[in-house]
Design an enzyme around this catalytic site. Structure first.
Site: not given
Length: 279
Positions: A262, A168, A93, A68, A139
């Site tokens: 992103c 997000h 992550r 990612d 998040r």
């Protein structure tokens, strides 16, 4: 209305190791096949488009085992040359943070550190003129909002996300220029919707279909707006407002719940650079 583009400075990460190996959002299904070469080709198109528009693009080297990492926006928030590096919620992550810390330090950023609270960078922090719009709900922790306000020395406006598909802030809202945003009202709590209506009474609002096409995961330079090509309703509304939408196909990356924004972390060295004439 004629819009004015501003030259931007971006950081991106090539999806050399892109895959969907786990699921940390509703878009990710490890059972579905992914094609890394397609992801790379789509990403290269986006990078080349930024260069054609006159923007500067830096690259951070991808790391094996971090599929990612292509979603560079999540790695940090950068305002006035200060970099607050992400502290990721999911362990998959977390190792990305060290790569961003090293990159910023090696590139001369003096005020750089990792966030103390869970904070997923520009995934949940969007600079809108004099304020930072900050997401929470899935998040980034709300405690991180105060930390960011103190670090950057500017007001942070908290917005609560309520739909797990839009986990997000940058999946539910796009900053088009200092005064204009587009967003998906249903992604936000009632109180956050009221706040957005108060701050941005002339905002562009997205339909269910355009939001589901990830049309709000977009990047604007004040004139050109790069967004998923499937968000046709937003494309039309942007044209009506004088923006120049550019449709992108990042369908392979969408399998991991990411698209244009992103992949794009903006590096703001100081005051906004001077305006220029676009294409």
């Amino acid at each position: 209305m004629r819009r004015t583009a501003t030259r931007r400075h971006y950081l991106m990460v090539r999806p050399t190791y892109f895959d969907v190996e786990y699921s940390i959002n509703p878009w990710m299904d490890p059972k579905k096949p992914t094609f890394t070469e397609v992801a790379v080709a789509q990403w290269e198109w986006l990078r080349n488009l930024y260069l054609e528009l006159g923007h500067r693009v830096e690259q951070l080297q991808p790391r094996s085992g971090l599929p990612d990492m292509v979603f560079a926006a999540n790695g940090a928030t950068v305002v006035n040359g200060q970099a607050l590096v992400a502290r990721f919620r999911h362990t998959h992550r977390c190792p990305e943070s060290a790569a961003y810390l090293r990159w910023f330090r090696e590139h001369g950023y003096r005020n750089v550190r990792q966030a103390r609270w869970i904070n997923e960078g520009e995934g949940d922090y969007l600079l809108a003129g004099p304020r930072l719009l900050a997401g929470s709900g899935f998040r980034t922790n709300t405690e991180a909002h105060l930390e960011s306000q103190e670090f950057f020395g500017m007001p942070v406006v908290g917005l609560t996300l309520v739909d797990p598909r839009y986990y997000h802030l940058d999946t539910a809202l796009t900053v088009l220029d200092h005064d204009t945003v587009m967003y998906y009202p249903k992604a936000f709590s009632a109180s956050s919707r009221r706040l957005l209506e108060e701050l941005y009474p002339d905002a562009i609002t997205a339909s269910d279909d355009d939001a589901a096409a990830f049309g709000l995961n977009a990047v604007s330079d004040g004139r050109h707006v790069v967004l998923p090509q499937a968000a046709t309703g937003l494309v039309g509304q942007l044209r009506e407002r004088g923006f120049e939408p550019i449709g992108a196909d990042l369908s392979e990356l969408l399998k991991a719940g990411g698209s244009v924004k992103c992949c794009t972390l903006e590096l703001r060295a100081g005051q906004t650079e001077g305006p220029r004439h676009g294409r």
